[in-house]
Design an enzyme around this catalytic site. Structure first.
Site, PDB file in Angstrom:
ATOM      1  CB  CYS A   2      -0.574   0.331   1.293  1.00 52.60           C
ATOM      2  SG  CYS A   2      -2.078  -1.407   1.416  1.00 52.60           S
ATOM      3  NE  ARG A  27       5.737   2.034  -1.520  1.00 52.64           N
ATOM      4  CZ  ARG A  27       5.676   1.471   0.307  1.00 52.64           C
ATOM      5  NH1 ARG A  27       5.132   1.897   0.612  1.00 52.64           N
ATOM      6  NH2 ARG A  27       6.502   2.869   0.971  1.00 52.64           N
ATOM      7  CD1 TRP A  75       0.596  -6.266  -3.327  1.00 56.24           C
ATOM      8  CD2 TRP A  75      -0.154  -6.800  -0.466  1.00 56.24           C
ATOM      9  NE1 TRP A  75       0.758  -7.667  -2.993  1.00 56.24           N
ATOM     10  CE2 TRP A  75       0.763  -8.092  -1.583  1.00 56.24           C
ATOM     11  CE3 TRP A  75      -0.341  -7.088   0.178  1.00 56.24           C
ATOM     12  CZ2 TRP A  75       1.147  -9.168  -0.944  1.00 56.24           C
ATOM     13  CZ3 TRP A  75       0.377  -8.153   1.750  1.00 56.24           C
ATOM     14  CH2 TRP A  75       0.669  -9.217   0.449  1.00 56.24           C
ATOM     15  CG  ASN A 101       1.095   1.186   4.242  1.00 55.71           C
ATOM     16  OD1 ASN A 101       0.459  -0.071   3.961  1.00 55.71           O
ATOM     17  ND2 ASN A 101       2.305   1.255   3.774  1.00 55.71           N
ATOM     18  N   GLY A 102      -1.469  -1.457   6.294  1.00 52.79           N
ATOM     19  CA  GLY A 102      -0.936  -2.047   6.860  1.00 52.79           C
ATOM     20  C   GLY A 102      -2.218  -2.168   8.102  1.00 52.79           C
ATOM     21  CD  GLU A 482      17.799 -14.566  -4.699  1.00 55.56           C
ATOM     22  OE1 GLU A 482      17.276 -14.921  -4.329  1.00 55.56           O
ATOM     23  OE2 GLU A 482      17.829 -13.638  -5.954  1.00 55.56           O
ATOM     24  CE  LYS A 486      14.415 -13.074  -7.528  1.00 60.49           C
ATOM     25  NZ  LYS A 486      15.232 -12.475  -6.145  1.00 60.49           N
ATOM     26  CD  GLU A 489      10.666 -12.808  -6.263  1.00 58.81           C
ATOM     27  OE1 GLU A 489      10.221 -11.696  -5.635  1.00 58.81           O
ATOM     28  OE2 GLU A 489      11.435 -13.276  -6.461  1.00 58.81           O
ATOM     29  CG  HIS A 505      20.045 -36.633   4.636  1.00 57.17           C
ATOM     30  ND1 HIS A 505      20.705 -37.794   5.493  1.00 57.17           N
ATOM     31  CD2 HIS A 505      21.469 -36.022   3.975  1.00 57.17           C
ATOM     32  CE1 HIS A 505      22.180 -37.335   5.191  1.00 57.17           C
ATOM     33  NE2 HIS A 505      22.568 -36.541   4.620  1.00 57.17           N
ATOM     34  CE  LYS A 605      11.582  -4.136  -5.369  1.00 55.16           C
ATOM     35  NZ  LYS A 605      12.571  -4.801  -5.366  1.00 55.16           N
TER      36      LYS A 605
HETATM   37  C1  F6R Z   1      12.634 -11.724  -4.085  1.00 55.10           C
HETATM   38  C2  F6R Z   1      12.475 -10.352  -3.234  1.00 55.10           C
HETATM   39  C3  F6R Z   1      11.660 -10.187  -1.754  1.00 55.10           C
HETATM   40  C4  F6R Z   1      11.943  -9.271  -0.913  1.00 55.10           C
HETATM   41  C5  F6R Z   1      11.897  -9.036   0.256  1.00 55.10           C
HETATM   42  C6  F6R Z   1      13.004  -8.381   1.824  1.00 55.10           C
HETATM   43  O1  F6R Z   1      12.928 -11.587  -5.009  1.00 55.10           O
HETATM   44  O2  F6R Z   1      12.283  -8.994  -3.996  1.00 55.10           O
HETATM   45  O3  F6R Z   1      12.124 -11.824  -1.066  1.00 55.10           O
HETATM   46  O4  F6R Z   1      13.872  -9.586  -0.546  1.00 55.10           O
HETATM   47  O5  F6R Z   1      10.467  -8.589   0.715  1.00 55.10           O
HETATM   48  O6  F6R Z   1      12.580  -7.095   0.984  1.00 55.10           O
HETATM   49  P1  F6R Z   1      13.700  -5.773   1.267  1.00 55.10           P
HETATM   50  O7  F6R Z   1      14.838  -6.256   1.026  1.00 55.10           O
HETATM   51  O8  F6R Z   1      13.210  -4.678   0.539  1.00 55.10           O
HETATM   52  O9  F6R Z   1      13.452  -5.841   2.596  1.00 55.10           O
END
Ligand code: F6R
Length: 610
Positions: A2, A27, A75, A101-102, A482, A486, A489, A505, A605
């Site tokens: 948000c 965001r 959001w 927001n929240g 990672e 990725k 996601e 295991h 984001k």
């Molecule tokens: C994955 C991604 C999220 C952020 C996570 C932390 O691609 O973007 O997993 O890494 O939400 O966000 P920050 O780094 O902004 O605290």
């Protein structure tokens, strides 16, 4: 997640609010709305989907004479992402409008109380209790500021709340607890916003509100009050520190691809002015103020989420090996609940791209009473985490627009290498060599990017699979994590990641001809163990893609289905380069599947709720 914007000025208040909402789009959100005072009443326009859809709704509406406006990108947390649930929310006679927001944790209880008093709800959001609650108090006091304050006092949870009303239409009321909110101070107008980018277009300075503060913002003045001690707050406005969040995609099809391609520049910016090869020096200016405390630390706890957490895992390997300081990496969302002892020389290191992640902020808040040394590795200048931590190192990666984090990881790990080397009291034997290698890493990263066509060709061939395994050992294990994060996601493919040694295991049971594995195997010390993993997978009919170096490829040539040959670097730096490979691999699969790469479904984001 948000975003909030508000504007009070002479005219055309909706325009800067829309501009702020566009700046907050990065965001992630699923609906948007505005409320504005047209001189006689407040009008409210909302839309599911993008800010552009909201702007379309506004084309036939005269917004020139609007002096006060508030806006929101939502959001969804409570209720589906529909026009009905979009903010602003309002009271029954549509005189009080609120954006939030929240999460309001006691919304159910407040809703029941208000319903019992005859209030009727139209949405499924937690937010809608707020305008009704303000209305409830206003009916009693006939004082809108008092009513706003009383309502805020009743809320528990985390919130940034902004309200406008027909009762005093030239004022915006704002309050915050555990969710960022700031006043943008302009010459002939004032604003409120979730962050600096929300107010940057029409404000010159910024004042970040603290928890339990309430602000009343007018065209040419504002006042801030502390809810707890009821005293007026005086705080000097600061310069607005933002990089241009409206970066363009240039010739790239997606921001994600552009940001992956920024890796060489990102590494360069992270080391710029911080390493001096001639004198063998590392200078991290952001840590100068805590240099004495740093000399004594005997334990580091890294707190972070998602990709930043994975960067932290690389940091654990780095700091323990190069600085010989014990490190634990904890998911910020779990750290909050743990009851563990800390020594006086424990330091907490928060890693965050946005600097606004609610769980990471909560983790830092948890240790505030202990007075521990808190450090930050943050990309977004002026963000909450950068201001909360006692000292820190900025990533300087520039705005990251794509929801999936790529270049931020590159920067975070590069900085963790610098931090690990500089913390080592008895300089690591590897110090000099790693410094020299780091200086040439941007060039090596370019070589990785030049492998894009080969990676794309392989990715397309595997894009029909529904499951994927990533494996790695040592420094390559976090890269496997990672890669799997990725891939799931942005392509919505189910992906798992395991340390190679863990395969037998349990997870080996998953492997068959439909469950391929990407193995990270460039380490000169661990390749033979990974080669055994490949054999085990092959014996179960599983396909393998092996990322390795020219030197190691002979070990995999006959057993792997596909090879990606990357330049050789030290183990400690390999995650920086291999991450680019898994980012590209995931990107090309998602592109082949036609996914909405920069804005994956259900994700935001900046995750500003816990
Ligand atoms: C994955 C991604 C999220 C952020 C996570 C932390 O691609 O973007 O997993 O890494 O939400 O966000 P920050 O780094 O902004 O605290």
């Amino acid at each position: 997640m948000c975003g909030i914007v508000g504007f009070v000025g002479d005219k055309n208040a909706v325009e800067p609010v829309l501009c702020g909402l566009r700046n907050l789009e990065y965001r992630g959100y699923d609906s948007a709305g505005v409320a504005f005072y047209d001189g006689s009443k407040i009008r409210n326009v909302k839309q599911a989907g993008r800010v552009a859809a909201l702007e379309n709704e506004l084309v036939d509406i005269d917004i020139i004479n609007t002096k006060t406006a508030i806006g929101h990108t939502r959001w969804a947390t409570h209720g589906t992402p529909t026009k009905l649930n979009a903010h602003p929310h309002y009271n029954k006679d549509k005189t009080i409008f609120v954006v939030h927001n929240g999460i309001i944790e006691n919304h159910q209880e407040l809703r029941s109380m208000l319903e019992a008093k005859g209030y009727h709800f139209v949405s499924h959001t937690d937010t809608e209790v707020v305008p009704h609650l303000i209305d409830f108090y206003y009916q009693k006091t006939k004082d809108i500021e008092q009513a706003f304050t009383s309502a805020i006092n009743d809320l528990s949870g985390a919130y940034a709340i902004v309200m406008m009303s027909e009762i005093e239409p030239n004022k915006i009321f704002a309050a915050k607890l555990s969710s960022p909110l700031a006043i943008g101070v302009g010459r002939k107008n004032n604003m409120v916003g979730s962050d600096a980018s929300a107010v940057a277009d029409a404000a010159e300075k910024i004042i970040y509100l603290e928890d339990y503060e309430i602000a009343v913002v007018e065209k040419n003045k504002y006042k801030i009050r502390n809810l707890k001690n009821k005293k007026a707050v005086s705080r000097d406005p600061e310069d607005i520190l933002i990089e241009d969040a409206r970066a363009s995609k240039g010739s790239f099809e997606h921001f994600m691809l552009k940001e992956i391609h920024e890796a060489p520049k990102t590494i360069q910016n992270a080391i710029l002015g911080r390493i001096k090869i001639e004198t063998n020096e590392i200078k991290l200016g952001g840590l100068d103020s805590v240099a004495n405390q740093l000399r004594n630390i005997d334990r580091i706890i890294i707190v972070s989420c998602g990709t930043s957490y994975i960067a932290g895992l690389v940091g654990e390997y780095l700091i323990e090996e190069l600085a010989e300081i014990p490190v634990e990496v904890q998911l910020a969302s779990e750290f909050k609940y743990r009851k563990e002892p800390y020594g006086p020389n424990t330091a907490i290191l928060a890693i965050s791209q946005s600097g606004e992640t609610a769980d990471t902020i909560a983790a830092l808040k948890k240790v505030e009473p202990q007075g521990l040394l808190t450090l930050g590795i943050v990309n977004s200048p002026g963000s909450t985490i950068s201001r909360m931590t006692k000292a820190g190192i900025y990533c300087h990666a520039g705005p990251e627009i794509s929801v999936a984090s790529t270049k931020a990881f590159t920067a975070q790990v590069t900085i963790l290498v610098l931090l690990a080397l500089s913390l080592g009291k008895n300089r690591s034997k590897l110090y000099k060599d790693l410094l020299v290698e780091l200086a040439s890493l941007p060039k090596t990263a370019e070589k990785i990017l030049s492998l894009s066509p080969a990676i794309k060709e392989i990715a397309i061939r595997y894009s029909h699979h529904r499951d994927f395994m990533f494996i790695g050992r040592g420094y390559e294990y976090p890269v496997a994590l990672e890669g799997s994060l990725k891939l799931k996601e942005i392509s919505y493919i189910h992906a798992e990641a395991y340390a190679g040694g863990e395969l037998k295991h349990g997870p080996l049971a998953l492997i068959d001809e439909n469950f391929p594995t990407l193995a990270l195997a460039s380490s000169p010390t661990l390749f033979d163990k990974t080669a055994s993993n490949i054999q085990e997978i092959k014996a179960r009919g599983g396909k393998t893609i092996v990322v390795t170096t020219k030197k190691q490829q002979k070990h995999f040539k006959t057993i792997a289905d596909d090879l990606i040959i990357i330049p050789e670097v030290s183990d400690q730096l390999s995650p920086i380069l291999e991450a680019i490979v898994v980012q590209l691999f995931s990107y090309f699969i998602a592109a082949e599947k036609g996914c909405d790469i920069d804005k994956p479904r259900n994700l935001a984001k900046s995750v500003t709720v816990e």
